[in-house]
Motif scaffolding. Structure first.
Motif, PDB file in Angstrom:
ATOM      1  N   LYS A   1     -25.365  52.287   9.767  1.00 13.54           N
ATOM      2  CA  LYS A   1     -25.843  53.614  10.183  1.00 13.54           C
ATOM      3  C   LYS A   1     -27.238  53.522  10.799  1.00 13.54           C
ATOM      4  O   LYS A   1     -27.512  54.120  11.836  1.00 13.54           O
ATOM      5  CB  LYS A   1     -25.845  54.559   8.972  1.00 13.54           C
ATOM      6  N   ILE A   2     -28.129  52.738  10.157  1.00 14.22           N
ATOM      7  CA  ILE A   2     -29.487  52.568  10.700  1.00 14.22           C
ATOM      8  C   ILE A   2     -29.434  51.909  12.067  1.00 14.22           C
ATOM      9  O   ILE A   2     -30.106  52.348  13.009  1.00 14.22           O
ATOM     10  CB  ILE A   2     -30.356  51.763   9.709  1.00 14.22           C
ATOM     11  N   ALA A   3     -28.630  50.865  12.195  1.00 20.50           N
ATOM     12  CA  ALA A   3     -28.510  50.170  13.484  1.00 20.50           C
ATOM     13  C   ALA A   3     -27.951  51.106  14.545  1.00 20.50           C
ATOM     14  O   ALA A   3     -28.416  51.101  15.693  1.00 20.50           O
ATOM     15  CB  ALA A   3     -27.625  48.936  13.336  1.00 20.50           C
ATOM     16  N   LEU A   4     -26.984  51.904  14.188  1.00 23.86           N
ATOM     17  CA  LEU A   4     -26.388  52.849  15.126  1.00 23.86           C
ATOM     18  C   LEU A   4     -27.421  53.865  15.587  1.00 23.86           C
ATOM     19  O   LEU A   4     -27.549  54.140  16.785  1.00 23.86           O
ATOM     20  CB  LEU A   4     -25.205  53.555  14.461  1.00 23.86           C
ATOM     21  N   LEU A   5     -28.204  54.404  14.661  1.00 19.76           N
ATOM     22  CA  LEU A   5     -29.216  55.392  15.027  1.00 19.76           C
ATOM     23  C   LEU A   5     -30.346  54.765  15.844  1.00 19.76           C
ATOM     24  O   LEU A   5     -30.858  55.390  16.774  1.00 19.76           O
ATOM     25  CB  LEU A   5     -29.773  56.063  13.770  1.00 19.76           C
ATOM     26  N   ARG A   6     -30.709  53.536  15.521  1.00 19.07           N
ATOM     27  CA  ARG A   6     -31.759  52.866  16.291  1.00 19.07           C
ATOM     28  C   ARG A   6     -31.329  52.557  17.709  1.00 19.07           C
ATOM     29  O   ARG A   6     -32.147  52.477  18.612  1.00 19.07           O
ATOM     30  CB  ARG A   6     -32.189  51.586  15.586  1.00 19.07           C
ATOM     31  N   SER A   7     -30.045  52.373  17.905  1.00 15.11           N
ATOM     32  CA  SER A   7     -29.559  52.094  19.254  1.00 15.11           C
ATOM     33  C   SER A   7     -29.500  53.365  20.090  1.00 15.11           C
ATOM     34  O   SER A   7     -29.063  53.342  21.226  1.00 15.11           O
ATOM     35  CB  SER A   7     -28.188  51.422  19.196  1.00 15.11           C
ATOM     36  N   LYS A   8     -29.956  54.456  19.489  1.00 15.65           N
ATOM     37  CA  LYS A   8     -30.047  55.762  20.143  1.00 15.65           C
ATOM     38  C   LYS A   8     -28.686  56.327  20.522  1.00 15.65           C
ATOM     39  O   LYS A   8     -28.576  57.161  21.402  1.00 15.65           O
ATOM     40  CB  LYS A   8     -30.967  55.701  21.364  1.00 15.65           C
ATOM     41  N   ASN A   9     -27.663  55.848  19.852  1.00 16.78           N
ATOM     42  CA  ASN A   9     -26.358  56.460  20.035  1.00 16.78           C
ATOM     43  C   ASN A   9     -26.373  57.800  19.337  1.00 16.78           C
ATOM     44  O   ASN A   9     -27.204  58.076  18.481  1.00 16.78           O
ATOM     45  CB  ASN A   9     -25.244  55.591  19.435  1.00 16.78           C
ATOM     46  N   GLU A  10     -25.428  58.600  19.699  1.00 14.24           N
ATOM     47  CA  GLU A  10     -25.319  59.904  19.093  1.00 14.24           C
ATOM     48  C   GLU A  10     -24.985  59.743  17.609  1.00 14.24           C
ATOM     49  O   GLU A  10     -24.213  58.864  17.226  1.00 14.24           O
ATOM     50  CB  GLU A  10     -24.205  60.681  19.809  1.00 14.24           C
ATOM     51  N   ALA A  11     -25.588  60.545  16.773  1.00 19.26           N
ATOM     52  CA  ALA A  11     -25.337  60.481  15.337  1.00 19.26           C
ATOM     53  C   ALA A  11     -23.863  60.752  15.051  1.00 19.26           C
ATOM     54  O   ALA A  11     -23.223  61.548  15.740  1.00 19.26           O
ATOM     55  CB  ALA A  11     -26.205  61.498  14.604  1.00 19.26           C
ATOM     56  N   LEU A  12     -23.346  60.079  14.060  1.00 23.58           N
ATOM     57  CA  LEU A  12     -21.942  60.240  13.702  1.00 23.58           C
ATOM     58  C   LEU A  12     -21.717  61.566  12.994  1.00 23.58           C
ATOM     59  O   LEU A  12     -22.577  62.046  12.262  1.00 23.58           O
ATOM     60  CB  LEU A  12     -21.510  59.106  12.771  1.00 23.58           C
ATOM     61  N   SER A  13     -20.541  62.133  13.201  1.00 29.63           N
ATOM     62  CA  SER A  13     -20.178  63.344  12.464  1.00 29.63           C
ATOM     63  C   SER A  13     -19.906  62.953  11.010  1.00 29.63           C
ATOM     64  O   SER A  13     -19.734  61.786  10.688  1.00 29.63           O
ATOM     65  CB  SER A  13     -18.926  63.971  13.079  1.00 29.63           C
ATOM     66  N   ALA A  14     -19.838  63.949  10.145  1.00 31.35           N
ATOM     67  CA  ALA A  14     -19.562  63.682   8.728  1.00 31.35           C
ATOM     68  C   ALA A  14     -18.213  62.995   8.566  1.00 31.35           C
ATOM     69  O   ALA A  14     -18.071  62.062   7.792  1.00 31.35           O
ATOM     70  CB  ALA A  14     -19.616  64.977   7.929  1.00 31.35           C
ATOM     71  N   ASP A  15     -17.189  63.442   9.321  1.00 33.43           N
ATOM     72  CA  ASP A  15     -15.864  62.820   9.230  1.00 33.43           C
ATOM     73  C   ASP A  15     -15.902  61.368   9.691  1.00 33.43           C
ATOM     74  O   ASP A  15     -15.277  60.493   9.093  1.00 33.43           O
ATOM     75  CB  ASP A  15     -14.855  63.588  10.070  1.00 33.43           C
ATOM     76  N   ALA A  16     -16.654  61.101  10.745  1.00 30.52           N
ATOM     77  CA  ALA A  16     -16.776  59.720  11.229  1.00 30.52           C
ATOM     78  C   ALA A  16     -17.511  58.845  10.213  1.00 30.52           C
ATOM     79  O   ALA A  16     -17.151  57.682  10.022  1.00 30.52           O
ATOM     80  CB  ALA A  16     -17.497  59.694  12.580  1.00 30.52           C
ATOM     81  N   CYS A  17     -18.507  59.403   9.544  1.00 29.47           N
ATOM     82  CA  CYS A  17     -19.224  58.658   8.502  1.00 29.47           C
ATOM     83  C   CYS A  17     -18.293  58.304   7.350  1.00 29.47           C
ATOM     84  O   CYS A  17     -18.328  57.173   6.844  1.00 29.47           O
ATOM     85  CB  CYS A  17     -20.423  59.456   7.978  1.00 29.47           C
ATOM     86  N   ILE A  18     -17.458  59.248   6.949  1.00 30.88           N
ATOM     87  CA  ILE A  18     -16.510  59.001   5.854  1.00 30.88           C
ATOM     88  C   ILE A  18     -15.514  57.922   6.263  1.00 30.88           C
ATOM     89  O   ILE A  18     -15.232  56.996   5.497  1.00 30.88           O
ATOM     90  CB  ILE A  18     -15.820  60.298   5.433  1.00 30.88           C
ATOM     91  N   ALA A  19     -15.016  58.024   7.485  1.00 28.50           N
ATOM     92  CA  ALA A  19     -14.060  57.017   7.962  1.00 28.50           C
ATOM     93  C   ALA A  19     -14.703  55.648   8.025  1.00 28.50           C
ATOM     94  O   ALA A  19     -14.114  54.641   7.643  1.00 28.50           O
ATOM     95  CB  ALA A  19     -13.522  57.422   9.338  1.00 28.50           C
ATOM     96  N   LEU A  20     -15.945  55.591   8.487  1.00 30.17           N
ATOM     97  CA  LEU A  20     -16.663  54.330   8.554  1.00 30.17           C
ATOM     98  C   LEU A  20     -16.913  53.771   7.172  1.00 30.17           C
ATOM     99  O   LEU A  20     -16.704  52.592   6.907  1.00 30.17           O
ATOM    100  CB  LEU A  20     -18.002  54.513   9.300  1.00 30.17           C
ATOM    101  N   ARG A  21     -17.318  54.628   6.252  1.00 33.04           N
ATOM    102  CA  ARG A  21     -17.554  54.207   4.878  1.00 33.04           C
ATOM    103  C   ARG A  21     -16.309  53.585   4.268  1.00 33.04           C
ATOM    104  O   ARG A  21     -16.359  52.579   3.593  1.00 33.04           O
ATOM    105  CB  ARG A  21     -18.030  55.384   4.030  1.00 33.04           C
ATOM    106  N   ASP A  22     -15.165  54.203   4.554  1.00 29.05           N
ATOM    107  CA  ASP A  22     -13.903  53.699   3.987  1.00 29.05           C
ATOM    108  C   ASP A  22     -13.521  52.348   4.594  1.00 29.05           C
ATOM    109  O   ASP A  22     -12.838  51.563   3.952  1.00 29.05           O
ATOM    110  CB  ASP A  22     -12.796  54.711   4.197  1.00 29.05           C
ATOM    111  N   GLN A  23     -13.975  52.079   5.805  1.00 32.45           N
ATOM    112  CA  GLN A  23     -13.673  50.794   6.439  1.00 32.45           C
ATOM    113  C   GLN A  23     -14.587  49.687   5.939  1.00 32.45           C
ATOM    114  O   GLN A  23     -14.214  48.526   5.932  1.00 32.45           O
ATOM    115  CB  GLN A  23     -13.827  50.905   7.966  1.00 32.45           C
ATOM    116  N   ILE A  24     -15.785  50.053   5.541  1.00 30.96           N
ATOM    117  CA  ILE A  24     -16.753  49.041   5.078  1.00 30.96           C
ATOM    118  C   ILE A  24     -16.397  48.713   3.673  1.00 30.96           C
ATOM    119  O   ILE A  24     -16.188  47.787   3.136  1.00 30.96           O
ATOM    120  CB  ILE A  24     -18.199  49.574   5.168  1.00 30.96           C
TER     121      ILE A  24
END
Length: 133
Positions: free
Chosen positions: A110-133
């Motif tokens: 998440k930190i790397a994604l935000l530092r790359s200045k990409n758009e912040a993930l939605s809550a649903d995308a964060c949950i999906a990402l969390r489940d993949q990690i």
């Protein structure tokens, strides 16, 4: 010995001694001194308090200790039983380590994604990402 003596001998507070006693972790007997009742603690309680401290450092709760301390002192907790308790505690710690590692990987991503200045993930995308990690 009286509560103050035990507290001093173990570098504890009287409240700690009372709490341990109430949970059944210490051995005390009532004694009469004039019109007052006092609790008398044996020297064995010094070792018990050290054992309690060690068990707390290993992550055991006071209620878990209360279930086992009498078995330990009465000889009913065998060497195999002690090993089993420690192995169970080790498994609990390993599960927590894995959980924390998973959280750490997610936070790094998440930190790397935000530092790359990409758009912040939605809550649903964060949950999906969390489940993949």
């Amino acid at each position: 010995m009286l509560i103050g003596e035990l507290a001093k001998a173990t570098n504890s507070t009287k409240d700690t001694i009372r709490h341990y006693d109430a949970l059944g972790l210490l051995v005390s007997v009532q004694r009469q001194a004039g019109s007052r009742q006092y609790k008398d603690y044996s020297q064995d309680n010094i070792e018990r308090i050290e054992l309690i401290r060690l068990a707390k450092e290993l992550g055991f709760t006071l209620s878990q200790m209360a279930k086992q301390i009498e078995a330990y002192y009465s000889g009913d907790l065998t060497l195999e039983g002690q090993i089993s308790l420690l192995e169970k505690r080790k498994q609990d710690v390993e599960a927590k380590i894995e959980e924390m590692n998973k959280m750490h990987r997610y936070l790094e991503y998440k930190i790397a994604l935000l530092r790359s200045k990409n758009e912040a993930l939605s809550a649903d995308a964060c949950i999906a990402l969390r489940d993949q990690i």
